[in-house]
Every structure is written in structure tokens, then in C-alpha cells.
Write a protein that holds these residues in place. Sequence first.
Motif, PDB file in Angstrom:
ATOM      1  N   ARG A   1       0.837  -1.199   0.000  1.00  0.00           N
ATOM      2  CA  ARG A   1       0.000   0.000   0.000  1.00  0.00           C
ATOM      3  C   ARG A   1       0.866   1.241   0.000  1.00  0.00           C
ATOM      4  NH1 ARG A   1      -4.075  -2.326   3.311  1.00  0.00           N
ATOM      5  NH2 ARG A   1      -2.587  -2.101   5.009  1.00  0.00           N
ATOM      6  N   ALA A   2       1.931   1.207   0.842  1.00  0.00           N
ATOM      7  CA  ALA A   2       2.796   2.381   0.936  1.00  0.00           C
ATOM      8  C   ALA A   2       3.500   2.672  -0.379  1.00  0.00           C
ATOM      9  CB  ALA A   2       3.827   2.178   2.054  1.00  0.00           C
ATOM     10  N   VAL A   3       4.081   1.629  -1.000  1.00  0.00           N
ATOM     11  CA  VAL A   3       4.873   1.887  -2.214  1.00  0.00           C
ATOM     12  C   VAL A   3       4.000   2.128  -3.431  1.00  0.00           C
ATOM     13  CG1 VAL A   3       6.899   1.126  -3.478  1.00  0.00           C
ATOM     14  CG2 VAL A   3       6.395   0.143  -1.289  1.00  0.00           C
ATOM     15  N   GLN A   4       2.763   1.603  -3.383  1.00  0.00           N
ATOM     16  CA  GLN A   4       1.969   1.656  -4.606  1.00  0.00           C
ATOM     17  C   GLN A   4       1.614   3.086  -4.991  1.00  0.00           C
ATOM     18  OE1 GLN A   4      -1.375  -0.904  -4.496  1.00  0.00           O
ATOM     19  NE2 GLN A   4      -1.911  -0.509  -6.626  1.00  0.00           N
ATOM     20  N   THR A   5       1.267   3.907  -4.008  1.00  0.00           N
ATOM     21  CA  THR A   5       0.922   5.297  -4.336  1.00  0.00           C
ATOM     22  C   THR A   5       2.127   5.996  -4.946  1.00  0.00           C
ATOM     23  OG1 THR A   5       1.237   5.626  -1.983  1.00  0.00           O
ATOM     24  CG2 THR A   5      -0.991   5.882  -2.825  1.00  0.00           C
ATOM     25  N   LYS A   6       3.317   5.741  -4.350  1.00  0.00           N
ATOM     26  CA  LYS A   6       4.510   6.399  -4.886  1.00  0.00           C
ATOM     27  C   LYS A   6       4.747   5.986  -6.333  1.00  0.00           C
ATOM     28  CE  LYS A   6       7.997   7.319  -1.496  1.00  0.00           C
ATOM     29  NZ  LYS A   6       9.149   6.736  -0.823  1.00  0.00           N
ATOM     30  N   ALA A   7       4.611   4.670  -6.588  1.00  0.00           N
ATOM     31  CA  ALA A   7       4.893   4.184  -7.933  1.00  0.00           C
ATOM     32  C   ALA A   7       3.915   4.776  -8.930  1.00  0.00           C
ATOM     33  CB  ALA A   7       4.817   2.660  -7.965  1.00  0.00           C
ATOM     34  N   GLU A   8       2.639   4.837  -8.560  1.00  0.00           N
ATOM     35  CA  GLU A   8       1.663   5.373  -9.503  1.00  0.00           C
ATOM     36  C   GLU A   8       1.891   6.846  -9.761  1.00  0.00           C
ATOM     37  OE1 GLU A   8      -2.114   4.194  -8.083  1.00  0.00           O
ATOM     38  OE2 GLU A   8      -1.813   2.138  -8.766  1.00  0.00           O
ATOM     39  N   ASN A   9       2.328   7.581  -8.744  1.00  0.00           N
ATOM     40  CA  ASN A   9       2.621   8.994  -8.964  1.00  0.00           C
ATOM     41  C   ASN A   9       3.820   9.195  -9.853  1.00  0.00           C
ATOM     42  OD1 ASN A   9       0.539   9.940  -7.472  1.00  0.00           O
ATOM     43  ND2 ASN A   9       1.707  10.071  -5.573  1.00  0.00           N
ATOM     44  N   SER A  10       4.767   8.251  -9.813  1.00  0.00           N
ATOM     45  CA  SER A  10       5.974   8.447 -10.608  1.00  0.00           C
ATOM     46  C   SER A  10       5.793   7.998 -12.044  1.00  0.00           C
ATOM     47  CB  SER A  10       7.133   7.682  -9.991  1.00  0.00           C
ATOM     48  OG  SER A  10       7.039   6.327 -10.328  1.00  0.00           O
ATOM     49  N   ARG A  11       4.594   7.495 -12.363  1.00  0.00           N
ATOM     50  CA  ARG A  11       4.449   6.981 -13.729  1.00  0.00           C
ATOM     51  C   ARG A  11       4.464   8.075 -14.776  1.00  0.00           C
ATOM     52  NH1 ARG A  11       0.360   2.122 -12.853  1.00  0.00           N
ATOM     53  NH2 ARG A  11       1.938   0.688 -12.083  1.00  0.00           N
ATOM     54  N   GLY A  12       4.114   9.304 -14.372  1.00  0.00           N
ATOM     55  CA  GLY A  12       4.143  10.373 -15.361  1.00  0.00           C
ATOM     56  C   GLY A  12       5.556  10.791 -15.728  1.00  0.00           C
ATOM     57  N   LEU A  13       6.537  10.294 -14.969  1.00  0.00           N
ATOM     58  CA  LEU A  13       7.889  10.829 -15.105  1.00  0.00           C
ATOM     59  C   LEU A  13       8.564  10.392 -16.398  1.00  0.00           C
ATOM     60  CD1 LEU A  13       9.596  12.620 -13.354  1.00  0.00           C
ATOM     61  CD2 LEU A  13      10.610  10.616 -12.355  1.00  0.00           C
ATOM     62  N   TRP A  14       8.387   9.151 -16.810  1.00  0.00           N
ATOM     63  CA  TRP A  14       9.119   8.704 -17.993  1.00  0.00           C
ATOM     64  C   TRP A  14       8.371   8.984 -19.276  1.00  0.00           C
ATOM     65  CZ3 TRP A  14       6.292   5.242 -20.723  1.00  0.00           C
ATOM     66  CH2 TRP A  14       5.379   4.479 -20.015  1.00  0.00           C
ATOM     67  N   GLN A  15       7.070   9.320 -19.167  1.00  0.00           N
ATOM     68  CA  GLN A  15       6.296   9.458 -20.405  1.00  0.00           C
ATOM     69  C   GLN A  15       6.760  10.592 -21.315  1.00  0.00           C
ATOM     70  OE1 GLN A  15       2.163   9.287 -19.636  1.00  0.00           O
ATOM     71  NE2 GLN A  15       2.295   7.227 -18.779  1.00  0.00           N
ATOM     72  N   PRO A  16       7.110  11.772 -20.781  1.00  0.00           N
ATOM     73  CA  PRO A  16       7.594  12.809 -21.701  1.00  0.00           C
ATOM     74  C   PRO A  16       8.840  12.391 -22.460  1.00  0.00           C
ATOM     75  CG  PRO A  16       7.113  13.756 -19.567  1.00  0.00           C
ATOM     76  CD  PRO A  16       7.018  12.291 -19.416  1.00  0.00           C
ATOM     77  N   PHE A  17       9.719  11.635 -21.821  1.00  0.00           N
ATOM     78  CA  PHE A  17      10.933  11.213 -22.527  1.00  0.00           C
ATOM     79  C   PHE A  17      10.613  10.268 -23.664  1.00  0.00           C
ATOM     80  CE2 PHE A  17      13.953  13.206 -19.933  1.00  0.00           C
ATOM     81  CZ  PHE A  17      13.495  13.162 -18.633  1.00  0.00           C
ATOM     82  N   THR A  18       9.691   9.332 -23.417  1.00  0.00           N
ATOM     83  CA  THR A  18       9.313   8.422 -24.487  1.00  0.00           C
ATOM     84  C   THR A  18       8.576   9.171 -25.587  1.00  0.00           C
ATOM     85  OG1 THR A  18       8.997   6.810 -22.751  1.00  0.00           O
ATOM     86  CG2 THR A  18       8.321   6.171 -24.931  1.00  0.00           C
TER      87      THR A  18
END
Lengths: 202, 325
Positions: free
Chosen positions: B76-93
Motif C-alpha cells: 500500500r505504501a509503495v503503490q501510491t509512490k509508484a503510480e505517482n511516478s508513472r508520469g515521469l518517464w512518459q515525456p521522454f518516451t
Amino acid sequence: MLRQASRLLACRPKLAARARPFSTDLPAADQTADATFTEAWSKVIPNLDPPKTPLSFMQPRPPTPSSIPSKLTVNFVLPYASALATKEVDMVIVPATTGQMGVLPGHVATIAELKPGVLSVHEGNEVTKYFVSSGFVFIHANSFADIIAVEAVPLDQLDANLVQKGLAEFTSKLSSATTDLEKAEAQIGIDVHSALNSALTG
Amino acid sequence: MAMAALRREGRRFAPLISPRPITAVRSSPIAPSHQDEGPIGVRYISTQVVRNRMKSVKNIQKITKAMKMVAASKLRAVQTKAENSRGLWQPFTALLGDLPSVDVKKSVVVTISSDKGLCGGINSTSVKMSKGIHKLNSGPEKETKYVILGEKAKAQLIRDSKKDIQLIITELQKNPLNYTQVSVLADEILKNVEFDALRIVFNKFHSVVSFVPTVSTVLSPEIVEREAESGGKLGDLDNYEVEGGETKGEILQNLAEFQFSCVMFNAVLENACSEQGARMSAMDSSSRNAGDMLDRLTLTYNRTRQASITTELIEIISGASALEG
């Protein structure tokens, strides 16, 4: 503004005449990119399914429209959150290394590095300001702007006293620095804090 | 591991079922050292043995249930962080695209795995994918090296690819994951490893039961220039005006490094989520198996107990009838 206008006049006919730019090729391209990879994989490792690639997890970007759209779509992402995700705004002003850069819909495609400074998002009559530490901004030809910053805080969360203290601290560190690394670190500290200072006062 | 231990216990019982004709209740599998020969050739096991086994299986069940709860809360703790960080790589791709099939001389495979075990098969999947990519990118002039994050991948890759390993990093999750830590890590890797393309292999978290092995490719600035010039996917990169810096190359260098740290951050978080999710499902099936085993053992225990009671009764009754008649 003038710079953008002249660039637009020069670039627009080129854009229209040429084949669709990069961001539009994603849906078709991701099949071909993945297809060469999947083929090569299945030849070498026939028993395993190939791993997925980021393209299959991304929404493809829309193609460049022929006329300038009225709104700029902004994605403002940080490592811990997406502050703005495909938000339609009128203008953003980003603190690029070459100075404050205003981005309007139809801006020419640009890659710019950011320096510590204030990012302001203009939507109708409201302006939201953030202080960003650094990052990159990509402006695509289809009026999409991606701003990736390492840290960003709304201006009202900044404490003026701490900023002054930090500035004094780093200035003293610079004067007492011996190695190049220490000097560079102190200089970075000074840059950030003076930008913070001007953000608070300006 | 707990499941394998339980399965072994089951197998130990199986071959010992007695084939001899038994007049009393047939008792279930027994260890030879605890056999008792009663009258009329009945074999039965001492109830003490079965009771010991039941106690140990019950303890295993408790432990695995607790581990599942712990994994669920960590997830539960890590999942929110991971979902928030998903926007990070999309601009590069979106800008640079994704070219997993790019032809380069030096590829480096960054394998992300966990430090702790008991998390199902995700580490083995990552290692298999890494080895597959290594094979894919080996050729006459091409070479592939490994950078390993996590103990489990290190254990598996060190056996056959020891000479290809450049860097090993462990104990990543000692402190909660944050961007600063990952960017320092990325900096270390970029300083010490020469590469034309970095391929990051990790398990992307889809849901608690589904983890997809994924490979993200980050190209070095020289290769980006090369691909941009040759046209194709990156052909339009030249149309982008590059602001600031003395040369375009400098900006592209910074871009590549930033991209690597962002993609790494997301990858490490996703892998952490997948690890916790896999551990949850592994521990869940473990506790269920332990429960089944406990049921079987309880039946055995009762049969054994009843068999010994029946034997006593038979003795008494036959003794009594011998006296009468």
C-alpha cells in the motif's frame, strides 16, 4: 512574441508540407519498433514471451493539427506526483537557462533545460506560480508541453527567513571552499537561493 | 520456500502407506522409527509424532499469514509512490521514442531485483529476460554487460556471467526509496560504465496478481544523434530547437542523464511494488497449503487415536471371551 511569430511564419509551411512529425507516429511506430524487437527475440529465445516496452504503456500523442490550437496542453511532472496532467492552459512561462521563456499554443518545437526559478501557469485570469529547482521542458509541435522538474513548490510554501539564512550559508561556504567540487556545490546553492529570493520578492 | 518444505513433508508420508492387509483401521503414512506392531499385524504411529508435525505446520501457517499482512501493508505504501511516478518517464518516451531493437556496440543491461526472497518467481523472470537481452545483443562486434541491483539477481547471474558484470548494488530498500538516492545511484552507474544503450529490466506492476516484465531503453547522446541523422523514428528530433548551453551535444548529454535517472526511479518503484505483490500471493498460497496439510494431519491423528482405542478394546474383549469360554 516576435521571435515566436517569425519562427512560426518560417516553420509552418514546412510543417504542413512534410510528413507528420514524430509524436504522431507513435501508434503505428510502436508496432514496428516492437515488431522488430519481438521478431528478433523470438528467433533467439523462442520459449519466453518478450518483455514489454514503455511504448505499449503510453497513450499516443495526437498529431500536429494544421491550424494552431487555442490552448496549450501541459504535463507538469515531478518524481513524486504529476502536478498537472494534460491540463489545457493559455500560456506557461518557464525559467529556461536562457531566461524566462513564454510558451503559447503553436510554439515551435523546443528542448530547453531549466534553471532554478519561477514557473507560472496562466489559465484564463488565474495564474499559478511554482518554484522549480531544475529540469527540462519539451515543447512539441502539436502544442503539447512537457515540463519535468525535480522539485517544485507553490510559492506560498516558501519561508523568506530560511531563504536568507541559506543564502548566507552558501556564500560563506563559497568563500571557504578549497576544491573545485566544493566550489561548484556552493555556487549551485547560491544560485538556487538567490533565485528563491527573487521569486519571493519579485 | 515454505511451500517446497510443505510439499516435501507430504511426499515423505506418501510412500509409507502400508500395503499389508489390515484388520483394524488402516493408519496413514508413518515414519518407520515410530512404528508399533500391535496384535494381528496392525501398524500404527505414535500420536506424539503426528502432534509434533501438526504444531510445526501450524506455526508455518501463522508465519506465512503474518508475512502476507506485512507485504500487503508495505505494498500500500509503495503503490501510491509508484503510480505517482508513472508520469515521469512518459515525456521522454514521447520525445525520444523507444527503440529496443537499436543496433549498438555496447549495451548495458540494468537488472532490477529484490534483496529478500520468498517473493514468487519475479526475480527469476527478470534474470531470464536479462539473459535473453544479453543473447539478443551479442554478436561479432557487440558486447553486453550487466549492472545488477539486488541480491537475488546477483546470486543467479554470478554463476554463469561473472565476467560480464560491471557493477553490483545491494541493500537498495534499507531506507525508503526516494529520487535523491536513485539519482545518486544513476550517477554512479553513468560514471563507471561505458554504454551506447542502457536497457533497464524490471517488473512493471499492473495489479496485485499481475507483474509484467518490461525493458526500457535509454540511449547515449551519441547514439541519439546518430539515429536522428539517419532518419526513422528519431528523425524529427532535429526539428526541435535546443535552447541554452553552448552546444546541442551538452544539452543532449544532460537530457540522457536526466532520462536515465527518471526511468530508473520509476523502474525501482515498480519493481518494489511487484516484489510486495508477489510476496503477498506466495505467502497466501503457502498459508493455504499449510491449512490443507493441517487438515490431513488432523485426520491422521484422529485415525491413529481411534485405532489405538479400538486395539485396546479388542484386547479386553478377547481376553474376557477367553476367560468365559
